[in-house]
Design an enzyme around this catalytic site. Structure first.
Site, PDB file in Angstrom:
ATOM      1  N   ASN A   5      -6.674  -5.796  -9.253  1.00 24.18           N
ATOM      2  CA  ASN A   5      -7.596  -5.167  -8.312  1.00 24.18           C
ATOM      3  C   ASN A   5      -8.648  -4.367  -9.089  1.00 24.18           C
ATOM      4  O   ASN A   5      -8.338  -3.355  -9.709  1.00 24.18           O
ATOM      5  CB  ASN A   5      -6.796  -4.248  -7.368  1.00 24.18           C
ATOM      6  CG  ASN A   5      -7.645  -3.655  -6.265  1.00 24.18           C
ATOM      7  OD1 ASN A   5      -8.863  -3.833  -6.259  1.00 24.18           O
ATOM      8  ND2 ASN A   5      -7.019  -2.949  -5.348  1.00 24.18           N
ATOM      9  N   PHE A   6      -9.876  -4.834  -9.051  1.00 25.05           N
ATOM     10  CA  PHE A   6     -10.957  -4.160  -9.783  1.00 25.05           C
ATOM     11  C   PHE A   6     -11.355  -2.837  -9.110  1.00 25.05           C
ATOM     12  O   PHE A   6     -12.071  -2.036  -9.704  1.00 25.05           O
ATOM     13  CB  PHE A   6     -12.203  -5.060  -9.865  1.00 25.05           C
ATOM     14  CG  PHE A   6     -12.087  -6.252 -10.793  1.00 25.05           C
ATOM     15  CD1 PHE A   6     -10.871  -6.638 -11.339  1.00 25.05           C
ATOM     16  CD2 PHE A   6     -13.218  -6.989 -11.138  1.00 25.05           C
ATOM     17  CE1 PHE A   6     -10.780  -7.737 -12.212  1.00 25.05           C
ATOM     18  CE2 PHE A   6     -13.142  -8.083 -12.005  1.00 25.05           C
ATOM     19  CZ  PHE A   6     -11.919  -8.461 -12.537  1.00 25.05           C
ATOM     20  N   LYS A   7     -10.930  -2.661  -7.867  1.00 26.58           N
ATOM     21  CA  LYS A   7     -11.294  -1.466  -7.077  1.00 26.58           C
ATOM     22  C   LYS A   7     -12.800  -1.172  -7.199  1.00 26.58           C
ATOM     23  O   LYS A   7     -13.592  -2.093  -7.363  1.00 26.58           O
ATOM     24  CB  LYS A   7     -10.437  -0.264  -7.491  1.00 26.58           C
ATOM     25  CG  LYS A   7      -8.941  -0.527  -7.275  1.00 26.58           C
ATOM     26  CD  LYS A   7      -8.092   0.708  -7.215  1.00 26.58           C
ATOM     27  CE  LYS A   7      -6.660   0.323  -6.892  1.00 26.58           C
ATOM     28  NZ  LYS A   7      -5.762   1.446  -6.735  1.00 26.58           N
ATOM     29  N   HIS A  89      -5.189  -2.535   2.315  1.00 26.21           N
ATOM     30  CA  HIS A  89      -4.821  -1.804   1.099  1.00 26.21           C
ATOM     31  C   HIS A  89      -4.715  -0.318   1.456  1.00 26.21           C
ATOM     32  O   HIS A  89      -5.456   0.161   2.326  1.00 26.21           O
ATOM     33  CB  HIS A  89      -5.884  -2.018   0.010  1.00 26.21           C
ATOM     34  CG  HIS A  89      -5.448  -1.502  -1.323  1.00 26.21           C
ATOM     35  ND1 HIS A  89      -5.538  -0.174  -1.655  1.00 26.21           N
ATOM     36  CD2 HIS A  89      -4.893  -2.122  -2.384  1.00 26.21           C
ATOM     37  CE1 HIS A  89      -5.058   0.005  -2.884  1.00 26.21           C
ATOM     38  NE2 HIS A  89      -4.661  -1.176  -3.354  1.00 26.21           N
ATOM     39  N   GLU A 137       3.189  -1.697  -1.866  1.00 24.25           N
ATOM     40  CA  GLU A 137       2.691  -0.656  -2.769  1.00 24.25           C
ATOM     41  C   GLU A 137       2.939   0.724  -2.169  1.00 24.25           C
ATOM     42  O   GLU A 137       2.236   1.119  -1.234  1.00 24.25           O
ATOM     43  CB  GLU A 137       1.173  -0.786  -2.963  1.00 24.25           C
ATOM     44  CG  GLU A 137       0.718  -2.023  -3.660  1.00 24.25           C
ATOM     45  CD  GLU A 137      -0.706  -1.865  -4.210  1.00 24.25           C
ATOM     46  OE1 GLU A 137      -0.914  -2.303  -5.344  1.00 24.25           O
ATOM     47  OE2 GLU A 137      -1.574  -1.285  -3.526  1.00 24.25           O
ATOM     48  N   ILE A 142       0.520   4.971  -6.742  1.00 24.25           N
ATOM     49  CA  ILE A 142      -0.680   4.287  -7.236  1.00 24.25           C
ATOM     50  C   ILE A 142      -1.345   5.132  -8.328  1.00 24.25           C
ATOM     51  O   ILE A 142      -1.557   6.325  -8.154  1.00 24.25           O
ATOM     52  CB  ILE A 142      -1.666   3.983  -6.076  1.00 24.25           C
ATOM     53  CG1 ILE A 142      -1.075   2.898  -5.164  1.00 24.25           C
ATOM     54  CG2 ILE A 142      -3.037   3.541  -6.606  1.00 24.25           C
ATOM     55  CD1 ILE A 142      -1.919   2.532  -3.973  1.00 24.25           C
ATOM     56  N   GLY A 174       1.566   1.850 -10.051  1.00 22.68           N
ATOM     57  CA  GLY A 174       2.097   2.412 -11.294  1.00 22.68           C
ATOM     58  C   GLY A 174       2.571   1.389 -12.315  1.00 22.68           C
ATOM     59  O   GLY A 174       3.077   1.760 -13.377  1.00 22.68           O
ATOM     60  N   SER A 196      -5.054   0.204 -12.465  1.00 23.61           N
ATOM     61  CA  SER A 196      -5.463   1.150 -13.517  1.00 23.61           C
ATOM     62  C   SER A 196      -5.024   0.772 -14.927  1.00 23.61           C
ATOM     63  O   SER A 196      -5.777   0.994 -15.883  1.00 23.61           O
ATOM     64  CB  SER A 196      -5.004   2.573 -13.179  1.00 23.61           C
ATOM     65  OG  SER A 196      -3.626   2.603 -12.933  1.00 23.61           O
TER      66      SER A 196
HETATM   67  O1  G3P Z   1      -4.034  -2.623  -5.621  1.00 22.00           O
HETATM   68  C1  G3P Z   1      -3.396  -2.227  -6.787  1.00 22.00           C
HETATM   69  C2  G3P Z   1      -3.255  -0.781  -6.880  1.00 22.00           C
HETATM   70  O2  G3P Z   1      -3.312  -0.059  -5.720  1.00 22.00           O
HETATM   71  C3  G3P Z   1      -2.207  -0.325  -7.824  1.00 22.00           C
HETATM   72  O3  G3P Z   1      -2.895   0.540  -8.607  1.00 22.00           O
HETATM   73  O4  G3P Z   1      -3.492   1.705 -10.590  1.00 22.00           O
HETATM   74  O5  G3P Z   1      -1.172   1.858  -9.718  1.00 22.00           O
HETATM   75  O6  G3P Z   1      -1.962  -0.262 -10.764  1.00 22.00           O
HETATM   76  P1  G3P Z   1      -2.337   0.981 -10.010  1.00 22.00           P
END
Ligand code: G3P
Length: 217
Positions: A5-7, A89, A137, A142, A174, A196
């Site tokens: 996810n490039f967000k 999301h 998620e 996150i 995470g 991330s």
């Molecule tokens: O959509 C993926 C995201 O919400 C997870 O984020 O930064 O915890 O990998 P992260």
């Protein structure tokens, strides 16, 4: 399978999105693990045109071809070559009824990845939905650098996998280590949804290779 996810990270705007998508494509070809960039609708078309690769977008709206303004239409997305989209999301939540309506009105073969935050959500409004995939998620994890869905919620992953079978389950929040990937797969997940760890890395390619390699160990 890995969804990246490039967000709205600044490094994923325009040329940045293209560079990161190229990395996803390269690592996928090298490791034979399917890696799909989940990009802004603003960048999707250019990536598809230049790289001829599978791309998801981060959100679609509940809108038909009629008089709506400024919404992202799943029909238009598919016509532009987009293969599917995240829906609900936790950083772009929508009402349960809207999720159902998007699923109902999306064109055939447009892949829908509905995100849920908890088993409670799976038990309540998300119990009868049939998207292409479910992404579990827990939102509070996150972006976490020490804990992940795999370390904190293994029993929930297992329950969600069983509840939705045969719908494939992705897990995210995470995730940053090979161990996170291995545990998730062992619990029955089909793959991971990550952001991330890849997006903020000084070497996203190395990070992605590390995670993709964990699929085959
Ligand atoms: O959509 C993926 C995201 O919400 C997870 O984020 O930064 O915890 O990998 P992260």
């Amino acid at each position: 399978m890995i969804l990246v996810n490039f967000k709205n990270y600044k490094q994923s705007f325009g040329q940045g999105a293209l560079n990161l998508a190229k990395i996803c494509k390269r690592v996928s070809e090298k490791t034979k693990v399917e890696i799909v960039p989940v990009v802004s609708a603003l960048d999707a078309v250019q990536i598809i045109k230049e790289l001829s690769m599978k791309v998801y977008i981060q959100h679609v709206d509940d809108c038909t071809e009629r008089t709506t303004t400024g919404f992202i239409s799943p029909i238009q997305a598919q016509e532009a070559g987009v293969s599917g989209s995240l829906i609900n999301h936790s950083e772009h939540q929508i009402k349960p009824g809207t999720v159902k309506s998007i699923l109902k009105n999306s064109p055939k073969n447009f892949e829908s990845i509905v995100c849920i935050k908890s088993f409670g959500q799976a038990e309540k409004w998300a119990k009868n939905i049939k998207p292409s995939m479910i992404a579990y998620e827990p939102s509070y994890l996150i972006g976490n650098k020490e804990k992940s869905v795999a370390t904190e919620k293994p029993e929930v992953i297992e329950k969600i996998v069983k509840k939705y079978a045969p719908i494939p389950i992705l897990v995210g929040a995470g995730i940053r280590s090979e161990e996170d990937v291995k545990v998730s797969l062992k619990l029955g997940a089909k793959g991971i949804l990550i952001s991330s760890a890849v997006m903020t890395s000084s070497d996203p390619e190395k990070e992605l290779i590390k995670l993709a390699t964990a699929f085959s160990v």
